[in-house]
Design a protein around this motif. Structure first.
Motif, PDB file in Angstrom:
ATOM      1  N   LEU A 104       0.805  -1.213   0.000  1.00  0.00           N
ATOM      2  CA  LEU A 104       0.000   0.000   0.000  1.00  0.00           C
ATOM      3  C   LEU A 104       0.839   1.264   0.000  1.00  0.00           C
ATOM      4  CD1 LEU A 104      -2.799  -1.089   2.524  1.00  0.00           C
ATOM      5  CD2 LEU A 104      -2.843  -1.156   0.023  1.00  0.00           C
ATOM      6  N   ASP A 105       2.138   1.150   0.258  1.00  0.00           N
ATOM      7  CA  ASP A 105       3.045   2.302   0.228  1.00  0.00           C
ATOM      8  C   ASP A 105       3.820   2.379  -1.098  1.00  0.00           C
ATOM      9  OD1 ASP A 105       2.352   3.093   2.815  1.00  0.00           O
ATOM     10  OD2 ASP A 105       3.779   1.664   3.701  1.00  0.00           O
ATOM     11  N   TYR A 106       3.390   1.645  -2.072  1.00  0.00           N
ATOM     12  CA  TYR A 106       4.017   1.634  -3.406  1.00  0.00           C
ATOM     13  C   TYR A 106       5.445   1.079  -3.373  1.00  0.00           C
ATOM     14  CZ  TYR A 106       0.108   4.559  -4.923  1.00  0.00           C
ATOM     15  OH  TYR A 106      -1.146   5.046  -5.202  1.00  0.00           O
ATOM     16  N   ARG A 107       5.675   0.092  -2.468  1.00  0.00           N
ATOM     17  CA  ARG A 107       6.970  -0.589  -2.446  1.00  0.00           C
ATOM     18  C   ARG A 107       6.795  -2.004  -2.997  1.00  0.00           C
ATOM     19  NH1 ARG A 107      11.110   1.834   0.080  1.00  0.00           N
ATOM     20  NH2 ARG A 107      10.615   3.721   1.286  1.00  0.00           N
ATOM     21  N   TRP A 108       7.847  -2.453  -3.711  1.00  0.00           N
ATOM     22  CA  TRP A 108       7.751  -3.776  -4.333  1.00  0.00           C
ATOM     23  C   TRP A 108       7.822  -4.875  -3.290  1.00  0.00           C
ATOM     24  CZ3 TRP A 108       9.810  -0.032  -7.706  1.00  0.00           C
ATOM     25  CH2 TRP A 108       9.234  -0.007  -8.996  1.00  0.00           C
ATOM     26  N   LEU A 109       6.780  -5.693  -3.274  1.00  0.00           N
ATOM     27  CA  LEU A 109       6.780  -6.898  -2.461  1.00  0.00           C
ATOM     28  C   LEU A 109       7.439  -8.055  -3.201  1.00  0.00           C
ATOM     29  CD1 LEU A 109       3.125  -6.781  -1.104  1.00  0.00           C
ATOM     30  CD2 LEU A 109       5.223  -6.272   0.186  1.00  0.00           C
ATOM     31  N   ALA A 110       7.281  -8.065  -4.541  1.00  0.00           N
ATOM     32  CA  ALA A 110       7.858  -9.136  -5.353  1.00  0.00           C
ATOM     33  C   ALA A 110       7.950  -8.641  -6.788  1.00  0.00           C
ATOM     34  CB  ALA A 110       7.006 -10.402  -5.266  1.00  0.00           C
ATOM     35  N   ILE A 111       8.927  -9.150  -7.511  1.00  0.00           N
ATOM     36  CA  ILE A 111       9.063  -8.869  -8.937  1.00  0.00           C
ATOM     37  C   ILE A 111       9.917  -9.977  -9.534  1.00  0.00           C
ATOM     38  CG2 ILE A 111      11.039  -7.328  -8.552  1.00  0.00           C
ATOM     39  CD1 ILE A 111      10.063  -5.743 -11.053  1.00  0.00           C
ATOM     40  N   ARG A 154      14.140  -3.450  -7.318  1.00  0.00           N
ATOM     41  CA  ARG A 154      14.336  -4.633  -6.474  1.00  0.00           C
ATOM     42  C   ARG A 154      13.262  -4.669  -5.393  1.00  0.00           C
ATOM     43  NH1 ARG A 154      20.390  -3.667  -4.594  1.00  0.00           N
ATOM     44  NH2 ARG A 154      19.391  -1.629  -4.243  1.00  0.00           N
ATOM     45  N   VAL A 155      13.064  -5.853  -4.783  1.00  0.00           N
ATOM     46  CA  VAL A 155      12.105  -5.988  -3.692  1.00  0.00           C
ATOM     47  C   VAL A 155      12.485  -5.024  -2.581  1.00  0.00           C
ATOM     48  CG1 VAL A 155      11.178  -7.535  -1.933  1.00  0.00           C
ATOM     49  CG2 VAL A 155      11.532  -8.362  -4.275  1.00  0.00           C
ATOM     50  N   GLY A 156      11.504  -4.235  -2.120  1.00  0.00           N
ATOM     51  CA  GLY A 156      11.750  -3.242  -1.080  1.00  0.00           C
ATOM     52  C   GLY A 156      11.900  -1.837  -1.628  1.00  0.00           C
ATOM     53  N   ASP A 157      12.217  -1.698  -2.925  1.00  0.00           N
ATOM     54  CA  ASP A 157      12.341  -0.361  -3.513  1.00  0.00           C
ATOM     55  C   ASP A 157      10.983   0.321  -3.582  1.00  0.00           C
ATOM     56  OD1 ASP A 157      15.025  -0.693  -3.838  1.00  0.00           O
ATOM     57  OD2 ASP A 157      14.953  -1.034  -6.015  1.00  0.00           O
ATOM     58  N   SER A 158      11.007   1.660  -3.585  1.00  0.00           N
ATOM     59  CA  SER A 158       9.795   2.458  -3.691  1.00  0.00           C
ATOM     60  C   SER A 158       9.593   2.885  -5.144  1.00  0.00           C
ATOM     61  CB  SER A 158       9.881   3.702  -2.808  1.00  0.00           C
ATOM     62  OG  SER A 158       8.874   4.633  -3.131  1.00  0.00           O
ATOM     63  N   LEU A 159       8.376   2.753  -5.631  1.00  0.00           N
ATOM     64  CA  LEU A 159       8.058   3.213  -6.980  1.00  0.00           C
ATOM     65  C   LEU A 159       8.304   4.716  -7.103  1.00  0.00           C
ATOM     66  CD1 LEU A 159       6.844   2.667  -9.817  1.00  0.00           C
ATOM     67  CD2 LEU A 159       4.590   3.087  -8.803  1.00  0.00           C
ATOM     68  N   HIS A 160       7.987   5.485  -6.040  1.00  0.00           N
ATOM     69  CA  HIS A 160       8.195   6.933  -6.076  1.00  0.00           C
ATOM     70  C   HIS A 160       9.662   7.279  -6.238  1.00  0.00           C
ATOM     71  CE1 HIS A 160       4.171   6.666  -4.158  1.00  0.00           C
ATOM     72  NE2 HIS A 160       3.954   7.817  -4.788  1.00  0.00           N
TER      73      HIS A 160
END
Length: 686
Positions: A203-210, A227-233
């Protein structure tokens, strides 16, 4: 075989192929409809195959050849059953249905069983099968515009299987995993094993998985991987516009909406791609919404192929429409020439004999003027139909355009400023100077009418080279481009789309025939050039006439009047024409010229009269008649009487079917034109 000249490898292969055992015969013998269709498909980039005739003989282009594997090139010019045997029970009903109903058959991802690589396989295709009319209006063949989708269909099948596995595992995951960190770890592991592009955000626009496929897609369009944990913003912070677009679509998914969307993403400095994305909500074991995930597919290539297919279909429809209109107008022009011949001939006789008083003279002169206008109208119809007789010679276009400056200025009037720009040293163009002058004058009059309150008219000529694809379809080579540009009212897109169609006009009733642009279009096409038009409402119009450069020396334009020739009376003239009115007026002219005239309504009737003892000194015969043609009649009589003078009269403006060593006169004609032709015959005979 000029229509095969720009056909790539398949065009070269068709030119070199031994057609002796093909049901189609040599390309020289093909119908015009077949030649036009083959020329179009060879130049197209879409995958196209044409099945022609009752045997469905295959003709295809470079783009289609790889799709039939080992069947190429032996399939070229052969009946389809020989190389599509394994799927003939499936394919033949489709082709036969199109031939029978003339209705297009289209399908997406249509399966076909093929054996193109030495083994059997199921392939998938987007197909569009359309009927192609032959010259006589019957269905000549079936044009198949196709695009193989096997790779995409199999990929989507695998993707759906992966999604199903993912959903099954996610359901069990909610039962087996109680801690959120463990859930994220397992979710990332599952996603990584799939073939599709899959990613999940919290919900905070961070990658849970890719997964790897999705990370590689990001790197392709942005030059870096999340990467997992990065923020889209943070990932798109340096690209605010891209961030706004990405967060807008993810906000819908994170808000609990499940949907599928197709959008284009990517930095133009790297790549722009179109993705089909399916978003779904991601929930914790207790049902709480914790994020969203998507499964994506790169559909850029598929959409581009669909666009190329639509463009090819539109080009085919336009080519078929223009060809049909050309055949119609050519036939109408022939009938008009037959109708005009007695009218022109009789009015000419009335004027020469001075029949009636002053009032009658004015009426006859007016009727003769109207007949000449009708004759000009027919010439324009023939120009559009590409059947006018052209005397193509090397022409100095720069001098021709420059010499027309004063004439155009006097035609357009003082309110319009005329500028002529023709640089020195232009190469000569291969053209008919009289027709080019008429075309430029027509375009100038159109420009004048588009500037009722005055304006500027600029006429120029430049040497241009076409190296690659040209918007008009011109072949690569050297051309002279004649430009006629005005500052008038311009045309909207709808008007521009119909501008070169015959009888289409934006002028009021009685202010034009609607044949000016269509005549120039037909003239350019007949000379191996093209006509292009650029226009916008309020911004004026620029019309460009492209003519191929000549490699021979220029010929001076002969404007000196031709002397009137009168034939010497040489006895009996045998006149043959199946039109009674044409025969009547022509007989009157021949009688005035001193001949004793014997009339016949057909070639067979004429042969019978000769068999009965008639010995004519002159044969004047129509070319196209029911039964034997006038040309065949002339050749048959010449074999019997080598000294017989022969003049072939034709309502068509081309020379097709007329032996070159026979003199020819085009309908309609006046007495002095007939006399000149007969005088030339007498001169040659002496």
């Amino acid at each position: 075989m000029g229509f095969l000249a720009e056909g790539g490898e398949l065009g070269a292969m068709m030119r070199a192929l031994d057609w002796s055992d093909s049901p189609l015969g040599h390309p020289h013998q093909w119908s015009q409809a077949l030649k036009t269709t083959v020329g179009m498909l060879l130049a197209a980039q879409a995958q196209i195959v044409l099945f022609w005739g009752p045997d469905y003989v295959a003709l295809y282009n470079d783009a289609y050849a790889p799709g039939i594997g080992a069947n190429h090139p032996r399939a070229l010019g052969r009946p389809a059953i020989e190389n599509w045997g394994e799927l003939w029970d499936d394919l033949e009903p489709l082709l036969a249905g199109v031939r029978r109903t003339r209705k297009t058959f289209a399908a997406k991802d249509r399966p076909f069983y093929v054996e193109r690589h030495g083994y059997g396989e199921t392939s998938y295709w987007d197909v569009s099968y359309s009927a192609v009319p032959d010259d006589d209006g019957s269905v000549g063949g079936v044009l198949c515009i196709v695009s193989e989708t096997t790779e995409r269909v199999l990929g989507e099948t695998q993707l759906r299987a992966s999604e199903a596995r993912y959903r099954e595992l996610n359901a069990t995951l909610e039962q087996r995993v109680t801690e959120r960190t463990a859930e994220r770890h397992l979710l990332a592991t599952i996603v990584e094993t799939t073939d599709g592009q899959i990613q999940a955000l919290d919900l905070d626009y961070r990658w849970l998985a890719i997964n790897t496929a999705c990370a590689e897609a990001y790197e392709r369009i942005y030059g870096k991987r999340p990467r997992v944990g990065d923020s889209l913003h943070e990932f798109l912070a340096d690209r605010p516009e891209h961030l706004a677009a990405a967060t807008a679509i993810w906000a819908r998914a994170l808000g609990g909406e499940a949907f599928t969307n197709i959008e284009e993403f990517g930095d133009p400095k790297f790549d722009r791609r179109v993705f089909e994305m399916k978003f779904e909500t991601l929930r914790a074991p207790d049902g709480t919404r914790i994020g969203a995930f998507l499964t994506g597919t790169d559909v850029t290539d598929r959409l581009e192929e669909q666009a190329r297919l639509a463009q090819a279909e539109a080009a085919l429809r336009q080519a078929q429409k223009m060809e049909a209109m050309g055949q119609l107008t050519g036939g109408v022009a022939h009938d008009f020439n037959n109708l005009l011949t007695p009218i022109v001939g009789l009015l000419d006789m009335f004027q020469r004999k001075g029949i009636g008083g002053e009032r009658e003279h004015r009426l006859i002169a007016g009727a003769a003027q109207a007949a000449e206008r009708a004759k000009t109208l027919v010439q324009r119809l023939l120009a559009f139909a590409r059947r006018q007789p052209l005397q193509a010679v090397p022409v100095n276009i720069g001098r021709l355009v420059a010499d027309m400056g004063d004439l155009i200025s006097s035609t357009t009037g003082p309110q319009i400023q005329v500028t002529v720009d023709t640089p020195e040293g232009l190469p000569e163009a291969m053209a008919d100077p009289n027709q080019i002058e008429m075309a430029i004058l027509n375009l100038s009059v159109n420009a004048r009418d588009a500037m009722p309150d005055g304006g500027e008219l600029r006429i120029s000529a430049k040497a241009r080279t076409v190296a690659g694809e040209h918007k008009s379809g011109l072949a690569p080579g050297a051309y002279i481009c004649i430009s006629v540009a005005d500052t008038g009212t311009g045309m909207d897109e709808t008007t521009l789309a119909h501008a070169v169609e015959p009888f289409f006009s934006t002028k009021g009733v009685g202010q034009g025939t609607g044949l000016g642009l269509s005549m120039v279009h037909g003239l350019a096409s007949q000379l191996g050039g093209a006509l292009t038009i650029r226009s916008a409402v309020g911004a004026g119009t620029t019309v460009e006439l492209w003519l191929p450069v000549s490699h021979a020396a220029a010929t001076a334009i002969d404007t000196a009047p031709q002397p009137k020739l009168r034939p010497l009376p040489v006895g009996t003239a045998l006149l043959v024409d199946d039109e009674p009115l044409v025969r009547m007026s022509t007989a009157e002219m021949l009688s005035e010229l001193g001949y004793r005239v014997v009339e016949a309504a057909s070639a067979e009737d004429a042969l019978q009269r000769v068999s009965d003892g008639l010995r004519p000194n002159l044969l004047v015969t129509d070319h196209l008649m029911p039964g034997m043609s006038g040309t065949d009649l002339g050749l048959a009589l010449r074999n019997r009487y080598p000294d017989l003078q022969i003049l072939v009269v034709s309502g068509y403006a081309n020379n097709e079917g007329i032996t070159p060593d026979l003199s020819r006169l085009t309908k309609p004609f006046r007495s002095d034109e007939l006399a000149a032709s007969l005088a030339n015959l007498a001169k040659v005979g002496r």
